[in-house]
Each structure stands twice: as C-alpha cells, then as structure tokens.
Design an enzyme around this catalytic site. Structure first.
Site, mmCIF file in Angstrom:
data_model
loop_
_atom_site.group_PDB
_atom_site.id
_atom_site.type_symbol
_atom_site.label_atom_id
_atom_site.label_comp_id
_atom_site.label_asym_id
_atom_site.label_seq_id
_atom_site.Cartn_x
_atom_site.Cartn_y
_atom_site.Cartn_z
ATOM 1 N N GLU A 130 0.827 -1.206 0.000
ATOM 2 C CA GLU A 130 0.000 0.000 0.000
ATOM 3 C C GLU A 130 0.866 1.262 0.000
ATOM 4 O O GLU A 130 0.497 2.271 -0.614
ATOM 5 C CB GLU A 130 -0.941 -0.022 1.200
ATOM 6 C CG GLU A 130 -2.019 -1.086 1.068
ATOM 7 C CD GLU A 130 -2.981 -1.114 2.238
ATOM 8 O OE1 GLU A 130 -4.198 -1.010 2.012
ATOM 9 O OE2 GLU A 130 -2.496 -1.250 3.382
ATOM 10 N N GLU A 150 -3.578 -9.273 2.743
ATOM 11 C CA GLU A 150 -4.377 -9.077 3.953
ATOM 12 C C GLU A 150 -5.463 -10.132 4.156
ATOM 13 O O GLU A 150 -5.786 -10.502 5.296
ATOM 14 C CB GLU A 150 -5.013 -7.677 3.939
ATOM 15 C CG GLU A 150 -4.065 -6.555 4.314
ATOM 16 C CD GLU A 150 -3.244 -6.041 3.146
ATOM 17 O OE1 GLU A 150 -2.654 -4.957 3.286
ATOM 18 O OE2 GLU A 150 -3.174 -6.721 2.099
#
Length: 273
Positions: A130, A150
């Site tokens: 990210e 994730e």
C-alpha cells in the site's frame, strides 16, 4: 553494493529510529529502518513515517521524496504481526484504518504535493504494498515481489481495495485482492504498477539517476503536476481543466528563468518561486 543508499548523517542512523530521514540535494530520503523485522511497520513506524512525509511536504527546499527500506530483504513486509498479536492478547484493539492518529499515513503520502518515488529494494507486502501504491513512481529491484496479502490474515487492505482498482483493470485488481497472492515485480511492471525493474547491482545508481532527472526540472511545475493530478482524479475533463490548484507556473519566477536559460543555452537555476 548496498541496494539502499546509505544515510550520510550520523544522527540519522540511531537504533531508536524506525524511520531515517535525510535531505540530499533537493530530495528527501525516507527509509524504513527495521531490517530485523523485514521493515514491518509498528505503530511507532507509522507515526514516524507520517511525520517524515509531513516534514518533506512542508520543506520548501525539498523538491522530491524517495521512500525505501533498509537492507536487501524487504522494502516493507506490512504491519508488525508480533505487535498486533501482543495487542490482541492484552485485550486491546489494533488501530482501525481512517480512525484516530493512525489514519493519516497513506493520505499524507497521496497529498504530499511533490513527486514521491518508491525505491522498492525488496519485497513489498500488505501495508508495504500500500505504501508502494501511494507513491507516484515505482522503481523495483529485480526479484522482488509485491502483493496485498491481507485476506490471508483477516485484514482489510483499506487503501489497497480502493486504490488498486483505480490503477489497473478492475478484474485484475479483484483477482489480486481475492487470491491474496504476491506477484513478481516483473509481472507488476507488465500490469503498469511498477515503472522500472532494475538489477540489484545497479539499483542504487539507477534510483539516484532517476531522482536527479526529476530534480533537473522546475519544482514549481512538479508541485503543480502532483496537485492537479491528485485533486482532478475522477473529475470530468471540463471541471479538471478549470481546477487550477497548486502553484501557478505560468506566473512564476521559475517560468521566467526556464525560458531565459533555454535562450541562453544554460542550465536553469530554479528558485521554487
């Protein structure tokens, strides 16, 4: 040869610092400094990264920002799982994206109105991916991988689930999110997520060369590009063209200097005004 340019200032190499900050020339170098944890982000790391980007954004002598990691194993392995488990075992709640004082990092990166280059010196996983997605330009060392893993840990990839479908075709983004697989940076380059893939032995030199290429241009123009591109994202073309945000290069001293330098056949001396 080290994959990550070494900080020059002795006071930036303290073991107490999760993040190193150094200005070289007109570029701020922000380095995640937790090689013993594969540069995973603790809460303190997130705070220090946020502070570093705020400092770089506010410094008029900084024209561009580079984010990288210490060592050659990982750019950033994401959130610190040991810390998360410790917090959970204590009966407390880990921070939730977009809440409290931890909400700001990715927003601060996106709203740092200067070129942000991710020098991906190793694997960029989960939150590390990210960070990469929040940069403007991505230069990766050959052999590294990136991915939003994730879903394997019951996390949400809050930034990634919003930003990734805007950067690559939706079907590709959803495939990467749903499978939680990591991909080689060479494949990421084919998807348009990574700009350049460079052999490790010349990685540091290539990153510096690219930064120098950017810094040869007017910082007023660079800031204008970043702010216009960011704030116009998603707007209709007619509205975007009239947005007129950031410094106005057409009325700047740098515009006068740039034209004059061209006519006089010399390198411009930018003043960032």
């Amino acid at each position: 040869m080290s994959a990550t340019p070494e900080p020059a200032s002795a006071d930036t190499t303290s073991d107490d610092q999760d993040v190193l900050y150094e200005v070289r020339g007109h570029a701020a170098w922000i380095t995640i400094n937790r090689p013993h944890r594969r540069n995973a982000m603790s809460r303190r790391t997130v705070e220090q990264l946020t502070e570093a980007f705020v400092e770089a954004g506010e410094d008029p002598d900084v024209y561009a920002v580079v984010i990288t990691g210490t060592g050659d194993k990982a750019f950033c392995a994401g959130g610190d799982m040991k810390e998360m488990d410790s917090i959970a075992r204590s009966g407390k709640q880990i921070h939730v994206p977009m809440t409290g004082r931890h909400r700001a990092l990715f927003e601060v990166m996106l709203e740092t109105y200067k070129p942000v280059i991710a020098a991906i010196n190793g694997h960029a996983i989960a939150g590390g991916c990210e960070i990469v997605l929040s940069a403007d330009v991505r230069i990766a060392v050959a052999g590294a991988t990136i991915g939003l893993t994730e879903a394997r840990r019951g996390m949400g990839a809050n930034l990634g689930s919003v930003l990734l479908p805007r950067l690559v075709p939706r079907a590709v983004a959803m495939d990467l999110l749903y499978t939680a697989r990591t991909i080689p940076v060479e494949e990421a380059q084919q998807l348009g997520l990574v700009n350049r893939v460079v052999p490790r032995e010349v990685f540091a030199e290539e990153v510096q060369r690219y930064v120098d290429e950017i810094l040869a241009n007017s910082p007023v123009s660079l800031r204008r590009y970043k702010e216009m591109a960011t704030k116009s994202w998603g707007l209709p073309l007619a509205s975007a063209l009239r947005l007129n945000v950031g410094p106005n290069p057409y009325l700047s001293e740098d515009r006068v200097e740039g034209v004059r330098a061209f006519l006089e056949k010399r390198a411009p001396a930018w003043t960032n005004r």
